[in-house]
Design an enzyme around this catalytic site. Structure first.
Site, PDB file in Angstrom:
ATOM      1  N   ASP A   1       0.815  -1.238   0.095  1.00 61.22           N
ATOM      2  CA  ASP A   1      -0.034   0.093  -0.060  1.00 61.22           C
ATOM      3  C   ASP A   1       0.896   1.019  -0.228  1.00 61.22           C
ATOM      4  OD1 ASP A   1      -2.254  -1.712   0.036  1.00 61.22           O
ATOM      5  OD2 ASP A   1      -2.241  -1.715   2.392  1.00 61.22           O
TER       6      ASP A   1
ATOM      7  N   GLN B   1       2.031  -5.957  -3.169  1.00 60.00           N
ATOM      8  CA  GLN B   1       2.473  -6.136  -1.896  1.00 60.00           C
ATOM      9  C   GLN B   1       3.831  -5.440  -1.676  1.00 60.00           C
ATOM     10  OE1 GLN B   1       1.545  -9.447  -3.533  1.00 60.00           O
ATOM     11  NE2 GLN B   1      -0.435  -8.671  -2.861  1.00 60.00           N
TER      12      GLN B   1
ATOM     13  N   GLY C   1      -4.589  -4.631  -3.675  1.00 58.79           N
ATOM     14  CA  GLY C   1      -5.579  -3.393  -3.768  1.00 58.79           C
ATOM     15  C   GLY C   1      -4.794  -2.158  -4.367  1.00 58.79           C
TER      16      GLY C   1
HETATM   17  P1  GDP Z   1      -1.024   0.382  -3.581  1.00 64.89           P
HETATM   18  O1  GDP Z   1      -1.530  -0.975  -3.002  1.00 64.89           O
HETATM   19  O2  GDP Z   1       0.535   0.603  -3.313  1.00 64.89           O
HETATM   20  O3  GDP Z   1      -1.109   0.650  -4.954  1.00 64.89           O
HETATM   21  O4  GDP Z   1      -1.524   1.527  -2.866  1.00 64.89           O
HETATM   22  P2  GDP Z   1      -3.082   1.650  -2.380  1.00 64.89           P
HETATM   23  O5  GDP Z   1      -4.006   1.960  -3.539  1.00 64.89           O
HETATM   24  O6  GDP Z   1      -3.555   0.362  -1.733  1.00 64.89           O
HETATM   25  O7  GDP Z   1      -3.167   2.676  -1.398  1.00 64.89           O
HETATM   26  C1  GDP Z   1      -2.665   4.229  -1.541  1.00 64.89           C
HETATM   27  C2  GDP Z   1      -3.670   4.950  -1.126  1.00 64.89           C
HETATM   28  O8  GDP Z   1      -3.196   6.481  -1.292  1.00 64.89           O
HETATM   29  C3  GDP Z   1      -4.818   5.095  -2.125  1.00 64.89           C
HETATM   30  O9  GDP Z   1      -6.083   5.361  -1.547  1.00 64.89           O
HETATM   31  C4  GDP Z   1      -4.380   6.297  -3.167  1.00 64.89           C
HETATM   32  O10 GDP Z   1      -5.450   6.865  -3.945  1.00 64.89           O
HETATM   33  C5  GDP Z   1      -3.565   6.998  -2.191  1.00 64.89           C
HETATM   34  N1  GDP Z   1      -2.715   8.104  -2.456  1.00 64.89           N
HETATM   35  C6  GDP Z   1      -1.537   7.833  -3.380  1.00 64.89           C
HETATM   36  N2  GDP Z   1      -0.765   8.828  -3.411  1.00 64.89           N
HETATM   37  C7  GDP Z   1      -1.202   9.649  -2.662  1.00 64.89           C
HETATM   38  C8  GDP Z   1      -0.459  10.791  -2.318  1.00 64.89           C
HETATM   39  O11 GDP Z   1       0.326  11.324  -2.631  1.00 64.89           O
HETATM   40  N3  GDP Z   1      -1.463  11.363  -1.311  1.00 64.89           N
HETATM   41  C9  GDP Z   1      -2.361  11.099  -0.716  1.00 64.89           C
HETATM   42  N4  GDP Z   1      -3.077  11.656   0.274  1.00 64.89           N
HETATM   43  N5  GDP Z   1      -3.032   9.991  -1.074  1.00 64.89           N
HETATM   44  C10 GDP Z   1      -2.381   9.172  -1.918  1.00 64.89           C
HETATM   45  P1  IMO Z   2      -1.027  -4.091  -2.295  1.00 55.97           P
HETATM   46  O1  IMO Z   2      -0.569  -4.790  -3.420  1.00 55.97           O
HETATM   47  C1  IMO Z   2      -0.924  -4.584   2.200  1.00 55.97           C
HETATM   48  C2  IMO Z   2      -0.905  -8.556   3.647  1.00 55.97           C
HETATM   49  C3  IMO Z   2      -2.150  -9.288   4.461  1.00 55.97           C
HETATM   50  C4  IMO Z   2      -1.563 -10.031   5.322  1.00 55.97           C
HETATM   51  C5  IMO Z   2      -0.213 -10.767   4.566  1.00 55.97           C
HETATM   52  C6  IMO Z   2      -0.561 -12.361   3.972  1.00 55.97           C
HETATM   53  O2  IMO Z   2      -2.273  -3.510  -2.395  1.00 55.97           O
HETATM   54  O3  IMO Z   2       0.096  -3.538  -1.506  1.00 55.97           O
HETATM   55  P2  IMO Z   2      -2.186 -12.910   1.921  1.00 55.97           P
HETATM   56  O4  IMO Z   2      -3.694 -12.624   1.799  1.00 55.97           O
HETATM   57  O5  IMO Z   2      -1.436 -12.199   0.815  1.00 55.97           O
HETATM   58  O6  IMO Z   2      -1.934 -14.163   2.113  1.00 55.97           O
HETATM   59  O7  IMO Z   2      -1.864 -11.977   3.461  1.00 55.97           O
HETATM   60  O8  IMO Z   2      -0.007  -9.970   3.372  1.00 55.97           O
HETATM   61  N1  IMO Z   2      -1.176  -8.235   2.199  1.00 55.97           N
HETATM   62  C7  IMO Z   2      -0.883  -6.737   1.955  1.00 55.97           C
HETATM   63  N2  IMO Z   2      -0.909  -5.828   2.743  1.00 55.97           N
HETATM   64  N3  IMO Z   2      -1.202  -4.459   0.720  1.00 55.97           N
HETATM   65  C8  IMO Z   2      -1.293  -5.517  -0.076  1.00 55.97           C
HETATM   66  O9  IMO Z   2      -1.270  -5.505  -1.185  1.00 55.97           O
HETATM   67  C9  IMO Z   2      -1.522  -6.939   0.677  1.00 55.97           C
HETATM   68  N4  IMO Z   2      -1.464  -8.120   0.051  1.00 55.97           N
HETATM   69  C10 IMO Z   2      -1.402  -8.885   1.319  1.00 55.97           C
HETATM   70  O10 IMO Z   2      -2.723  -8.112   4.792  1.00 55.97           O
HETATM   71  O11 IMO Z   2      -0.836  -9.396   6.324  1.00 55.97           O
HETATM   72 MG    MG Z   3      -2.943  -1.426  -1.722  1.00 60.88          MG
END
Ligand code: GDP
Ligand code: IMO
Ligand code: MG
Length: 421
Positions: free
Chosen positions: A13, A214, A40
């Site tokens: 994330d 991840q 996600g």
């Molecule tokens: P990923 O899994 O690494 O693609 O990250 P996620 O999408 O799970 O989580 C990142 C969150 O931060 C999302 O809700 C994005 O819309 C948001 N986001 C991305 N860049 C920025 C930023 O620079 N500032 C803020 N406030 N939110 C951001």
């Molecule tokens: P993105 O791509 C954050 C975490 C789960 C758990 C561990 C194992 O959005 O960064 P799993 O279902 O993979 O067997 O769970 O890994 N986890 C993540 N945490 N972002 C993710 O994906 C994750 N995918 C798995 O919360 O701790």
């Molecule tokens: Mg994510």
């Protein structure tokens, strides 16, 4: 051919999708190489929000080709519903979305096993996404897996299902149930079958972008085992997860300005107080896949340096910096105290990591809203100092700063030579 990788360098994330989205402008192919719909990946575009789980984030550009490599685990039902959702948002997949036949299939039984492992009292609770990811990868390694290519040979598929069903001691009547469920979707998936290694390794004048899922600290080997996911999230995973036989030219490591974690496991800089809450609220730190509140804490330079080393990263994308506007002080963990000694080496054991005491550097924060800043030098002095400190501790340059979720809220820093002139 020029290849770039965008990799999460913490516990996921880190805003990988946002960085993939801005860099995909110059790419022709966007490739997922590991993980499954445990990911996600969120992109905000003109106030519209897209969350990708299996489909590569580059799909928003109508002219780009998106690929799913051999290292990904695919829940075919989830994939099709994600595609339907995206189609309803105007996105097309015709002749620009392909899946390697070697990618493993997540079956309903994998989801069931994942759920059971998380709730019984024998196994260590990991806090998984319960998407069947671990059991699917386990079966792949144990050679009981069903692969994407198997779906298109009915007789062989039946044989493989018999194998996996017997292995898990499920009633054999399940074989027909699974076949009946899969039958209606197989034709829908057929057009996407393609040998990805032959495609990727014969590209000449085009750019490839690998999209990590991840993060490094969730890597099956190098992460905080056993609180990890079940795939290779580091740059080394690209070769095996996409069948890419060349070195990646540019590795962009994505770091959030603070650290977060979802699920169980050690997190030395975690904040259990109001400051942690403030980060969670200002950063909207709730899981894109499961909606769980994310655990929040200070930037951990020990973990960051470890991640940079493992991925061989060339540059840093530093994201969510805007979240720190309005903080009096910001802390960075620069070392771990274990007993009487301070180390900058990331422990290999989660048990040890649970016990380390972070040694913090404290820096002054800033008040200004930075979400509309487009020039690096226009950032508040204290924000620049924060970035400079992070760079110094990791030993790698920050080249991209993200100050908001939208494409335009991205600062591309000038090359070092130009900046010093
Ligand atoms: P990923 O899994 O690494 O693609 O990250 P996620 O999408 O799970 O989580 C990142 C969150 O931060 C999302 O809700 C994005 O819309 C948001 N986001 C991305 N860049 C920025 C930023 O620079 N500032 C803020 N406030 N939110 C951001
Ligand atoms: P993105 O791509 C954050 C975490 C789960 C758990 C561990 C194992 O959005 O960064 P799993 O279902 O993979 O067997 O769970 O890994 N986890 C993540 N945490 N972002 C993710 O994906 C994750 N995918 C798995 O919360 O701790
Ligand atoms: Mg994510």
């Amino acid at each position: 051919m020029y290849s770039t990788a965008v990799l999460g360098c913490a516990w996921g994330d880190e805003a990988k999708a946002k960085i993939v989205d801005v860099l995909a402008k110059d790419a022709d192919y966007i490739v997922r190489f590991q993980g499954g719909n445990n990911a996600g990946h969120t992109i905000k575009l003109k106030d519209k929000k897209y969350v990708f789980h299996l489909v590569p984030s580059g799909i928003l550009y109508p002219e780009k080709t998106c690929l799913i490599g051999s290292g990904v685990v695919i829940d075919p039902f989830q994939l099709l519903s994600e595609m339907d959702e995206l189609r309803s948002q105007g996105i097309s997949f015709g002749n620009r979305f392909f899946i390697d036949p070697r990618a493993q299939i997540v079956l309903p039984l994998h989801r069931e096993l994942d759920g059971k492992a998380e709730t019984n009292s024998i196994q260590t609770k990991i806090g998984t996404t319960k998407r069947g990811i671990g059991p699917c990868y386990s079966d792949a390694i144990a050679r009981y897996g069903i692969r994407f290519g198997d779906l298109f040979d009915n007789e062989y598929l039946k044989k493989r299902l018999e194998n996996i069903i017997r292995f898990h001691n499920y009633p054999t009547s399940q074989i027909d149930t699974i076949l009946n469920d899969l039958n209606p979707i197989i034709n829908k998936l057929r057009p996407f079958l393609k040998q990805i290694p032959y495609l990727l390794n014969t590209i000449i004048d085009k750019n490839i972008l690998f999209e990590g899922a991840q993060g490094t600290l969730l890597d099956i080997t190098f992460g905080t085992y056993p609180f990890v996911t079940s795939s290779h999230t580091i740059s080394g995973g690209i070769a095996i997860g996409a069948g890419f036989g060349k070195n990646v030219d540019r590795v962009v490591g994505v770091f959030k300005s603070y650290y977060t974690r979802v699920g169980e496991g050690p997190f030395p800089t975690e904040l259990h107080d109001e400051v942690g809450n403030k980060i969670r609220i200002q950063g909207n730190e709730f899981g894109s896949t499961t909606g769980r509140p994310r655990r929040c804490g200070w930037f951990d330079a020990v973990a960051a340096k470890y991640a940079a080393m493992l991925n061989g990263i060339d540059e840093i994308a530093f994201t969510l910096l805007d979240v720190f506007s309005g903080f009096d002080t910001i802390k960075i963990c620069a070392g771990y105290k274990i007993g009487d000694t301070v180390t900058t080496e990331f422990p290999h054991s989660s048990k040890v990591l649970e016990q380390v005491i972070p040694e913090y550097i404290e820096l002054p924060g800033w008040d200004a809203d930075i979400t509309r800043i487009t020039e690096y030098d226009m950032l508040p002095k204290n924000a620049l100092e924060y970035i400079a400190k992070v760079e110094k501790l990791i030993g790698i340059r920050v080249t991209i700063v993200s100050v908001g979720p939208e494409r335009e809220q991205t600062i591309f820093r000038k090359p070092e030579i130009a900046e010093n002139k």
